[in-house]
Design a protein around this motif. Structure first.
Motif, mmCIF file in Angstrom:
data_model
loop_
_atom_site.group_PDB
_atom_site.id
_atom_site.type_symbol
_atom_site.label_atom_id
_atom_site.label_comp_id
_atom_site.label_asym_id
_atom_site.label_seq_id
_atom_site.Cartn_x
_atom_site.Cartn_y
_atom_site.Cartn_z
ATOM 1 N N HIS A 175 -16.677 19.693 66.112
ATOM 2 C CA HIS A 175 -17.295 19.480 67.432
ATOM 3 C C HIS A 175 -18.387 20.522 67.561
ATOM 4 O O HIS A 175 -18.104 21.685 67.836
ATOM 5 C CB HIS A 175 -16.281 19.661 68.557
ATOM 6 N N LYS A 176 -19.638 20.096 67.390
ATOM 7 C CA LYS A 176 -20.730 21.077 67.287
ATOM 8 C C LYS A 176 -21.278 21.547 68.629
ATOM 9 O O LYS A 176 -21.762 22.663 68.736
ATOM 10 C CB LYS A 176 -21.886 20.495 66.462
ATOM 11 N N ARG A 177 -21.207 20.695 69.665
ATOM 12 C CA ARG A 177 -21.836 21.080 70.941
ATOM 13 C C ARG A 177 -20.949 22.054 71.702
ATOM 14 O O ARG A 177 -19.732 22.029 71.582
ATOM 15 C CB ARG A 177 -22.107 19.852 71.803
ATOM 16 N N ILE B 297 -17.970 21.769 47.790
ATOM 17 C CA ILE B 297 -19.140 21.098 48.359
ATOM 18 C C ILE B 297 -18.680 20.316 49.580
ATOM 19 O O ILE B 297 -17.621 19.691 49.573
ATOM 20 C CB ILE B 297 -19.893 20.236 47.321
ATOM 21 N N TYR B 298 -19.472 20.446 50.629
ATOM 22 C CA TYR B 298 -19.123 19.867 51.930
ATOM 23 C C TYR B 298 -20.040 18.684 52.166
ATOM 24 O O TYR B 298 -21.268 18.823 52.117
ATOM 25 C CB TYR B 298 -19.341 20.975 52.956
ATOM 26 N N PHE B 299 -19.442 17.522 52.391
ATOM 27 C CA PHE B 299 -20.219 16.328 52.682
ATOM 28 C C PHE B 299 -20.117 16.052 54.185
ATOM 29 O O PHE B 299 -19.030 15.729 54.680
ATOM 30 C CB PHE B 299 -19.674 15.130 51.908
ATOM 31 N N TYR C 209 -25.420 18.274 53.194
ATOM 32 C CA TYR C 209 -24.519 18.932 52.259
ATOM 33 C C TYR C 209 -24.402 20.381 52.689
ATOM 34 O O TYR C 209 -25.399 20.980 53.101
ATOM 35 C CB TYR C 209 -25.128 18.988 50.857
ATOM 36 N N ASN C 210 -23.226 20.958 52.542
ATOM 37 C CA ASN C 210 -23.102 22.409 52.592
ATOM 38 C C ASN C 210 -22.512 22.840 51.257
ATOM 39 O O ASN C 210 -21.765 22.094 50.626
ATOM 40 C CB ASN C 210 -22.201 22.868 53.748
ATOM 41 N N ALA C 211 -22.822 24.067 50.875
ATOM 42 C CA ALA C 211 -22.427 24.541 49.543
ATOM 43 C C ALA C 211 -21.170 25.395 49.612
ATOM 44 O O ALA C 211 -20.989 26.312 48.823
ATOM 45 C CB ALA C 211 -23.583 25.346 48.939
ATOM 46 N N PRO D 46 -15.518 25.329 61.716
ATOM 47 C CA PRO D 46 -14.078 25.544 61.640
ATOM 48 C C PRO D 46 -13.256 24.469 60.900
ATOM 49 O O PRO D 46 -12.043 24.453 61.049
ATOM 50 C CB PRO D 46 -13.684 25.548 63.120
ATOM 51 N N GLU D 47 -13.891 23.600 60.101
ATOM 52 C CA GLU D 47 -13.099 22.567 59.408
ATOM 53 C C GLU D 47 -12.003 23.186 58.533
ATOM 54 O O GLU D 47 -10.880 22.668 58.462
ATOM 55 C CB GLU D 47 -13.997 21.701 58.519
ATOM 56 N N THR D 48 -12.352 24.272 57.848
ATOM 57 C CA THR D 48 -11.398 24.919 56.931
ATOM 58 C C THR D 48 -10.091 25.289 57.646
ATOM 59 O O THR D 48 -9.006 25.167 57.075
ATOM 60 C CB THR D 48 -12.048 26.195 56.345
HETATM 61 N N1 GLY Z 1 -18.823 23.193 60.789
HETATM 62 C C1 GLY Z 1 -20.037 22.945 60.129
HETATM 63 C C2 GLY Z 1 -20.406 23.939 59.122
HETATM 64 O O1 GLY Z 1 -19.611 24.726 58.666
HETATM 65 O O2 GLY Z 1 -21.567 23.946 58.747
#
Ligand code: GLY
Ligand code: AMP
Length: 418
Positions: A213-215, A268-270, A284-286, A291-293
């Motif tokens: 939830h980014k906002r 790698i984060y999709f 993509y994130n590397a 907070p997904e983790t």
């Molecule tokens: N939650 C998004 C990020 O880590 O970029």
């Protein structure tokens, strides 16, 4: 094995907590860590971006493994530099971390390998960018090319908003040099899902899905933040969609990077949008997401350290990865005013009471002073709880969060509700 984890937020808290349960883990260190991490690992007072300091520390202390969690040191080549001095490191080399550090690179890469994503154009010139906005109309998406703490994206509902975003990124330099080049994208619609995946450069082992939830405020209102909460799994990410993502996105990405001489090892984060035309890559994130983790790793039943080592040495296809069927939710407790301006240094109450309910309170921006936890950042804590299903996990996280208080505390009340 003695392990240094580079970073000091909620994500690093969750990683260290998981590593501390590994049978092969020895002494744990964190640079710089935070108030809560100090209970599990020795905190070394070096910023994650202090590459010289971290390499000097590693040369002297000879950890068996360094886990580089944040984006900046990965993009700056910390893994490359550690390897040069003979230290084993987890995370992509700089030439692979570019999938996150340059959106222009990743868009070109996806186009070359036929990986589904929003159509786009890249601009170095503000006037040409504005002209393109006028041609295309709204809604339209404006992104700073470089790293901008997850805040360099404007989804513009009107042409005026789009022109303002170009102006502030390219002329007023709201994101410094990261915004000198902008990517202007077609606006996609559909549910968003984050899928983090382990890879050894060849094999891909996706983690369970999550949603961020980014906002800053309820109902997805207010400015973009680093993330105000997350949950896992996403009900939209069905086994059928997962199969499509593996075939059309995950494997082509990892194989394409290898073919480019940019072998990607690490996480790698999709960032995906499940559109009517099928899943498409938003970004993509590397690295592990934050907070997904915090809501993905608690569901991991296998040994995280073994998986890290397989990513580095290869052989991820031989790892039997197991996940809990339970759901997990993480509610971020932030300093009022975040992400714009906020004050720190307030005492935090009620963490033990929240954990007594079975929640894990991931420290993000805290410090320890005279035996008390004080706020020390925008995102302060991530209250994380498991449950039989998403509703149950969310209820458990909010119930635990009720015990916690500090001056000007702010959190969203609708994590996992939509
Ligand atoms: N939650 C998004 C990020 O880590 O970029
Ligand atoms: P990013 O930093 O690239 O993840 O973008 C931040 C947020 O902006 C994403 O999580 C999406 O909600 C939104 N976004 C980014 N790109 C697009 C797009 N092409 N269409 C619609 N929304 C987008």
């Amino acid at each position: 094995m003695n392990i240094l984890v580079v970073g000091g937020g909620g994500r690093e808290y969750a990683i260290i907590k998981k590593l501390s349960g590994s049978p092969r883990a020895g002494k744990l260190y964190a640079a710089p860590g935070n108030g809560g991490i100090a209970a599990m690992a020795e905190c070394v007072p070096l910023k994650a971006t202090n590459l010289d300091g971290i390499c000097a520390w590693a040369e002297e202390n000879k950890p068996d493994l360094v886990v580089v969690a944040p984006d900046d040191p990965l993009a700056a080549g910390l893994v490359d530099r550690l390897e040069e001095i003979g230290i084993t490191a987890f995370g992509p080399h700089a030439n692979a971390a570019i999938v996150e550090s340059s959106k222009a690179f990743s868009k070109g890469f996806m186009e070359k390998y036929g990986i589904p994503t929003a159509s786009c154009r890249v601009f170095d010139d503000a006037e040409k960018a504005k002209q393109y906005v006028l041609e295309k109309g709204a809604p339209i998406v404006i992104k700073a090319d470089g790293l901008a703490l997850g805040k360099g994206v404007t989804v513009a509902a009107t042409i005026e908003q789009a022109l303002d975003a170009v102006e502030s990124m390219m002329k007023a330099k709201a994101f410094g040099s990261s915004g000198e080049r902008v990517v202007i994208e077609e606006c996609l619609f559909g549910p968003e899902v984050s899928v983090l995946a382990f890879t050894d450069g060849e094999n891909v082992l996706p983690m369970v899905s999550a949603q961020d939830h980014k906002r800053a405020f309820d109902g997805d209102e207010g400015p973009n933040t680093g993330g105000m909460g997350a949950f896992s799994p996403s009900r939209y990410y069905t086994p059928e969609i997962a199969k499509i993502c593996m075939e059309r996105i995950f494997l082509p990405t990892v194989k394409g990077l290898k073919a480019e001489g940019r072998t990607f090892k690490g996480v790698i984060y999709f960032g995906l949008m499940l559109t009517a035309d099928g899943p498409k890559v938003i970004e993509y994130n590397a690295r592990f997401g934050d907070p997904e983790t915090q809501c993905v790793l608690p569901r991991l039943e296998s040994d995280l350290l073994e998986i890290f080592l397989a990513c580095i040495k290869g052989g991820l296809d031989k790892i039997d990865i197991r996940w809990s069927d339970k759901a997990c939710a993480c509610v971020v407790l932030a300093s009022g005013g975040y992400p714009t301006s906020y004050k720190s240094g307030y005492e935090i109450f009620g963490i033990d009471e929240a954990e007594a309910e079975g929640a894990v309170v991931c420290h993000a921006g805290t410090k320890l002073a005279d035996g008390k936890y004080l706020t020390a950042g925008g995102r302060v804590l991530g209250v994380t709880a498991m449950g039989d299903d998403l509703k149950d996990a969310v209820a458990n996280a909010y119930s635990a969060a009720k015990h916690i208080s500090f001056e000007n505390m702010h959190f969203r009340t609708d994590i996992g509700v939509k």
